[in-house]
Design a protein around this motif. Structure first.
Motif, PDB file in Angstrom:
ATOM      1  N   PRO A   1      44.025  35.673  51.895  1.00 55.26           N
ATOM      2  CA  PRO A   1      42.661  36.020  52.314  1.00 55.26           C
ATOM      3  C   PRO A   1      42.367  37.511  52.147  1.00 55.26           C
ATOM      4  N   ALA A   2      43.366  38.366  52.420  1.00 47.60           N
ATOM      5  CA  ALA A   2      43.176  39.812  52.238  1.00 47.60           C
ATOM      6  C   ALA A   2      42.936  40.128  50.765  1.00 47.60           C
ATOM      7  N   ARG A   3      43.653  39.435  49.883  1.00 49.19           N
ATOM      8  CA  ARG A   3      43.482  39.632  48.442  1.00 49.19           C
ATOM      9  C   ARG A   3      42.062  39.298  47.989  1.00 49.19           C
ATOM     10  N   ASN A   4      41.458  38.298  48.651  1.00 54.36           N
ATOM     11  CA  ASN A   4      40.126  37.845  48.230  1.00 54.36           C
ATOM     12  C   ASN A   4      39.059  38.928  48.357  1.00 54.36           C
ATOM     13  N   ARG A   5      39.264  39.880  49.259  1.00 52.18           N
ATOM     14  CA  ARG A   5      38.279  40.965  49.403  1.00 52.18           C
ATOM     15  C   ARG A   5      38.251  41.824  48.142  1.00 52.18           C
ATOM     16  N   ILE A   6      39.371  41.884  47.413  1.00 56.19           N
ATOM     17  CA  ILE A   6      39.414  42.658  46.170  1.00 56.19           C
ATOM     18  C   ILE A   6      38.669  41.917  45.066  1.00 56.19           C
ATOM     19  N   ILE A   7      38.874  40.602  45.001  1.00 59.98           N
ATOM     20  CA  ILE A   7      38.163  39.792  44.002  1.00 59.98           C
ATOM     21  C   ILE A   7      36.659  39.937  44.192  1.00 59.98           C
ATOM     22  N   ALA A   8      36.207  39.781  45.441  1.00 54.40           N
ATOM     23  CA  ALA A   8      34.774  39.895  45.727  1.00 54.40           C
ATOM     24  C   ALA A   8      34.275  41.327  45.548  1.00 54.40           C
ATOM     25  N   GLY A   9      35.090  42.291  45.967  1.00 52.81           N
ATOM     26  CA  GLY A   9      34.676  43.691  45.919  1.00 52.81           C
ATOM     27  C   GLY A   9      34.533  44.244  44.520  1.00 52.81           C
ATOM     28  N   LEU A  10      35.324  43.748  43.589  1.00 51.22           N
ATOM     29  CA  LEU A  10      35.244  44.196  42.197  1.00 51.22           C
ATOM     30  C   LEU A  10      33.989  43.703  41.487  1.00 51.22           C
ATOM     31  N   SER A  11      33.413  42.617  41.999  1.00 53.92           N
ATOM     32  CA  SER A  11      32.486  41.809  41.210  1.00 53.92           C
ATOM     33  C   SER A  11      31.024  41.939  41.620  1.00 53.92           C
ATOM     34  N   LEU A  12      30.163  41.914  40.611  1.00 57.90           N
ATOM     35  CA  LEU A  12      28.721  41.903  40.854  1.00 57.90           C
ATOM     36  C   LEU A  12      28.282  40.584  41.456  1.00 57.90           C
ATOM     37  N   GLY A  13      28.975  39.518  41.123  1.00 56.24           N
ATOM     38  CA  GLY A  13      28.655  38.193  41.647  1.00 56.24           C
ATOM     39  C   GLY A  13      29.904  37.341  41.694  1.00 56.24           C
ATOM     40  N   THR A  14      29.834  36.250  42.451  1.00 55.86           N
ATOM     41  CA  THR A  14      30.957  35.325  42.585  1.00 55.86           C
ATOM     42  C   THR A  14      30.471  33.904  42.379  1.00 55.86           C
ATOM     43  N   LEU A  15      31.129  33.189  41.484  1.00 58.80           N
ATOM     44  CA  LEU A  15      30.833  31.776  41.254  1.00 58.80           C
ATOM     45  C   LEU A  15      31.935  30.940  41.893  1.00 58.80           C
ATOM     46  N   VAL A  16      31.551  30.046  42.800  1.00 63.89           N
ATOM     47  CA  VAL A  16      32.499  29.108  43.416  1.00 63.89           C
ATOM     48  C   VAL A  16      32.349  27.773  42.695  1.00 63.89           C
ATOM     49  N   VAL A  17      33.390  27.337  42.012  1.00 60.33           N
ATOM     50  CA  VAL A  17      33.298  26.124  41.190  1.00 60.33           C
ATOM     51  C   VAL A  17      33.762  24.881  41.940  1.00 60.33           C
TER      52      VAL A  17
ATOM     53  N   LEU B   1      34.290  48.494  44.071  1.00 62.04           N
ATOM     54  CA  LEU B   1      35.353  48.253  45.043  1.00 62.04           C
ATOM     55  C   LEU B   1      35.435  49.390  46.052  1.00 62.04           C
ATOM     56  N   LYS B   2      35.212  50.610  45.581  1.00 57.84           N
ATOM     57  CA  LYS B   2      35.264  51.766  46.478  1.00 57.84           C
ATOM     58  C   LYS B   2      34.148  51.710  47.512  1.00 57.84           C
ATOM     59  N   GLU B   3      33.044  51.027  47.192  1.00 57.54           N
ATOM     60  CA  GLU B   3      31.908  50.944  48.104  1.00 57.54           C
ATOM     61  C   GLU B   3      32.118  49.939  49.233  1.00 57.54           C
ATOM     62  N   THR B   4      33.176  49.139  49.169  1.00 59.83           N
ATOM     63  CA  THR B   4      33.420  48.128  50.203  1.00 59.83           C
ATOM     64  C   THR B   4      34.006  48.767  51.457  1.00 59.83           C
ATOM     65  N   ASP B   5      34.033  47.998  52.548  1.00 66.89           N
ATOM     66  CA  ASP B   5      34.490  48.534  53.830  1.00 66.89           C
ATOM     67  C   ASP B   5      35.987  48.847  53.853  1.00 66.89           C
ATOM     68  N   ASP B   6      36.772  48.095  53.095  1.00 61.53           N
ATOM     69  CA  ASP B   6      38.223  48.244  53.172  1.00 61.53           C
ATOM     70  C   ASP B   6      38.842  48.242  51.775  1.00 61.53           C
ATOM     71  N   PRO B   7      38.554  49.267  50.971  1.00 60.66           N
ATOM     72  CA  PRO B   7      39.103  49.292  49.613  1.00 60.66           C
ATOM     73  C   PRO B   7      40.604  49.534  49.621  1.00 60.66           C
ATOM     74  N   PRO B   8      41.343  48.863  48.730  1.00 56.73           N
ATOM     75  CA  PRO B   8      42.790  49.135  48.660  1.00 56.73           C
ATOM     76  C   PRO B   8      43.044  50.574  48.246  1.00 56.73           C
ATOM     77  N   LEU B   9      44.074  51.168  48.807  1.00 53.26           N
ATOM     78  CA  LEU B   9      44.368  52.572  48.539  1.00 53.26           C
ATOM     79  C   LEU B   9      44.992  52.764  47.159  1.00 53.26           C
ATOM     80  N   VAL B  10      45.803  51.788  46.748  1.00 53.21           N
ATOM     81  CA  VAL B  10      46.440  51.845  45.432  1.00 53.21           C
ATOM     82  C   VAL B  10      46.315  50.479  44.776  1.00 53.21           C
ATOM     83  N   LEU B  11      45.949  50.473  43.497  1.00 57.68           N
ATOM     84  CA  LEU B  11      45.991  49.258  42.694  1.00 57.68           C
ATOM     85  C   LEU B  11      47.163  49.394  41.724  1.00 57.68           C
TER      86      LEU B  11
END
Length: 356
Positions: A212-228, A92-102
């Motif tokens: 939509p802003a929240r979704n960047r955290i879901i994607a940023g945390l993850s090695l991969g994303t499955l869309v069902v 998550l830290k490697e993404t362009d816009d990591p949240p400052l606090v979780l």
């Protein structure tokens, strides 16, 4: 105990009226080995006019205000992991816009595990709901499953992974709110067994633009994303696009053509997402193996009912009873057991389908 840097960041995010951009500017200074604390003061001064900045500056530098912020969070059972914390997720830290606090409730150690996102639409076909629970449960034996908490696909992903406790829910609002309210108990279960996180202070209400802003955290945390499941326009597709932007793998369930709930999934596959029919399609991309427990073999009435649904497709309860030459009250417990074993799904209107 929080470090001084962590407290600085938690305090900044708790201040009302300071823009997110200015917090990021403050961050760049606070992240240094020897921060110049006069610079944060200067940013606070220029962030507002009409004297508001004086109040912000005073609060930021007020030990009592800082202590009160931490005390309120503690009373609500909230733990903070900041960009300066040792256990902040590396991906998550490697993404362009990591949240400052979780802001966290639950097992914060899950933030340091290998994560995999499972997302989809609210209007998710019932068969896909069952498939999502199954594959999410299997993924949770290897990864920590990350999703939202919306009804439909997200809730199914969470339910599937919950048995292991290897699950992270990401909210688009603060902990003082629950949305949707129908999933309140599911959310409480994740807080007990897994982890719930949000970038928003507790009193932040759910707003459409925050999802939509929240979704960047879901994607940023993850090695991969499955869309069902995903229609042509779906929040799940936003998550998939963000995963691609972060050079992460994207996977998707395939759908029959002209199936509205799967148009987005088929489009992703055309663009290069991995067509995913089962857990092995995911694991092979990461060079992983999964030895699942051997499924309990069906016998007697369970086997007969399951085979009937496999051969003839969706059937209503009275039809099932008639074909098996049983009374409806004799069939009900058999179907319930098959549902618990993940072999049958209830379609609504008293109809049932086999899960193959």
């Amino acid at each position: 105990m929080y470090t001084e840097r962590e407290i600085n960041l938690i305090t900044l995010c708790a201040l009302e009226g300071i823009s997110y951009n200015y917090i990021h500017e403050l961050c760049s200074e606070l992240n240094k080995d020897k921060p110049d604390y006069k610079k944060p003061d200067a940013v606070l001064i220029k962030s507002h006019s009409d004297g508001v900045y004086n109040k912000l500056k005073a609060q930021y530098n007020d030990p009592a205000f800082r202590e009160e912020v931490l005390k309120k969070l503690d009373k609500k059972g909230i733990t903070c992991v900041t960009l300066f914390s040792d256990n902040y997720p590396k991906l998550l830290k490697e993404t362009d816009d990591p949240p400052l606090v979780l802001y966290c409730k639950g097992r914060t150690e899950l933030l340091k595990t290998k994560c995999f996102a499972v997302v989809g639409s609210r209007k998710c076909p019932l068969k896909t709901v069952a498939d999502t629970k199954k594959i999410s449960g299997e993924l949770a034996q290897v990864f920590t499953v990350v999703s939202g908490i919306a009804e439909g696909a997200d809730a199914a992903a969470v339910e599937g992974a919950l048995k292991t406790g290897n699950v992270i829910c990401v909210l688009a609002y603060g902990f003082d709110y629950i949305y949707p309210t129908m999933n309140a108990q599911l959310l409480k279960s994740v807080e007990r067994k897994g982890l719930v996180i949000t970038e928003y202070p507790p009193d932040t209400p759910p707003k459409v633009y925050r999802f939509p802003a929240r979704n960047r955290i879901i994607a940023g945390l993850s090695l991969g994303t499955l869309v069902v499941s995903a229609a042509k326009k779906s929040g799940a597709l936003i998550t998939a696009d963000l995963a691609v932007d972060n050079n992460r793998e994207v996977f998707a369930f395939p759908y029959y053509r002209e199936t509205e709930a799967g148009e987005g999934c088929n489009s992703l596959i055309k663009q290069g997402a991995h067509l995913t029919e089962n857990i092995l399609d995911i694991l092979k991309e990461f060079g992983l193996d999964l030895s699942l427990p051997k499924e309990e073999e069906l016998q007697g009435d369970e086997l007969a009912l399951y085979n009937l649904l496999c051969e003839e497709g969706d059937l209503y309860m009275p039809v099932i009873a008639g074909k098996l030459k049983k009374q409806v009250n004799q069939i009900l417990p058999v179907i319930s057991r098959l549902e618990l074993k993940g072999k049958v799904i209830r379609l609504g209107g008293n109809a049932f389908s086999a899960i193959k």
